[in-house]
Design an enzyme around this catalytic site. Sequence first.
Site, short mmCIF file in Angstrom:
data_model
loop_
_atom_site.label_atom_id
_atom_site.label_comp_id
_atom_site.label_asym_id
_atom_site.label_seq_id
_atom_site.Cartn_x
_atom_site.Cartn_y
_atom_site.Cartn_z
N CYS A 1 -2.05 9.16 2.68
CA CYS A 1 -1.76 8.67 1.32
C CYS A 1 -2.84 9.13 0.35
O CYS A 1 -2.57 9.41 -0.80
CB CYS A 1 -1.64 7.16 1.33
SG CYS A 1 -3.06 6.34 2.05
N GLU B 1 0.90 -1.17 0.00
CA GLU B 1 0.00 0.00 0.00
C GLU B 1 0.92 1.21 0.00
O GLU B 1 1.54 1.53 1.02
CB GLU B 1 -0.88 0.01 1.27
CG GLU B 1 -1.75 -1.22 1.42
CD GLU B 1 -3.02 -1.18 0.58
OE1 GLU B 1 -3.38 -0.08 0.10
OE2 GLU B 1 -3.64 -2.24 0.41
#
Length: 475
Positions: free
Chosen positions: A263, A229
């Site tokens: 993110c 990720e």
Amino acid sequence: MREFTARNPRTGVHDWLGQALDPAEVGDVAARLRAGQATWESRGAASRLEVLRAFGQALRRHAEPIGQALEFDTGRRRIARLEIDSVIGSIEGWARIIAADTPPEWIQGRGLPSVRHTAAWKAYPLVGVVSPWNFPLLLGMIDAVPALLAGCAVLLKPSEVTPRFIAPVMAAVAEVPDLAAVLAIVAGDGVTGQALVDVADCICFTGSVATGRKVAVQAAGRLIPAYLELGGKDPLIVMEGADLEAATDAALRGSVLSTGQACQSIERIYVARPIHDAFLGRLVQKAEAARLNWPDIAAGEIGPIIFDRQADTLSAQIADAKAKGASVLTGGEIQTHGGGRWLRPTVLAGVTSDMAVMRDETFGPILPVVGFDTVEEAVALANDGEYGLSAAVFAATIEEAEAVGRRLEAGAISLNDAALTSIFYEAAKQGFKASGLGPSRMGEDGYRRFLRRQALIANTARPLLLVAFSEEGST
Ligand code: NAD
């Protein structure tokens, strides 16, 4: 063990001293966890869920010291408490997914009617989790909880930038002995992280693209799965008919929540030319109304920049944009207060695709705004670049936003809002392009990816004889 220090983001002082585990010590912890895993797996999902629920209660009992530690790690208070709530709440989320799981049945063979088969799911014995500094507790436990529920043991190494929460969380783990046998959270740096990849059967990594590539290569060498990720450069497209108030609210929250240290932050904003100036004006007004959480941590929306070097990156991106012709409409300077470093929401206009702020991950509260003339242009601009984590579209209707959103190369598309994956965790998604690798960490796959599928194949007739395959008489 190697000593390392951690910096307090509100004071700039390295006021924490700890020990990073060396590879041999990581090996020892891994061996202990492996020894406990078979019993953990054999007790079944329902029983493991009860243990995790007990852990949730232990986290609640220890919420005060854990929250304090996260506050020193990140310089923010409410978000620290939300991290704890979110981990506790996730246990019931996984419980619902596991409850929907039906036991595999025996299936009669079609090709060979005497043969039937069924499936068994076998946990990866030891899952390694390596996590970043922006949500120190949440982003470690986001993979650890489903892996534990699947029957794996978990060895978690959070970022060396934010290690203070480890001790109080491990105090909560110690109160649940069945869990303590299969979960360890260890302090350490990149060397410790590499050692984890060397001992795990499956690795979950959340962090930068650069480190993710190294982890992927190392995992490939060991032939273990790596679920990555990674970073993003999320675009927001604002179509001409969009509600300006709603779109500017979402743009601001999507870009500067958690000081942009997320993110899925919006890092590029493309606005239809006819509303570009009005959008920009309103966005600047709203950006100027956001307040720092300094000097009072219990006030304001903008926290300190957690990782000192990140402040230098933000500064360099702003300088590069200015040098190439961008104008700073508000914010734009790293401010030092009490030794910590802050950046007010920074709105940039006149930006172009050759600027670092439009290509590289920013990870801070910077909002570059660009006009577009056609939807084709907007889609091409949004799809430009190496990342594909998530994206957002604002339009007059959800249907119009959806039509544009379906053309975007990203794993999660927010429609008439932005960065919805920061507040809504139920939709399965993958990181596109350089933003990730592997199945979704949300939804059923988020649990299933920790299980290997085994086939049990039974023959109810006599086994076939070798002569059935004889070459004799073949033409
Ligand atoms: P980073 O890559 O510098 O470090 C992440 C972790 O990897 C740390 O624990 C670090 O100690 C460890 N590490 C360093 N070298 C290693 C190696 N060779 N092998 C194994 N582990 C190693 O990332 P960061 O600066 O801590 O975090 C910020 C990044 O994380 C941003 O790019 C952000 O976008 C990304 N991120 C992604 C998500 C997501 O879900 N996609 C969520 C949060 C953050």
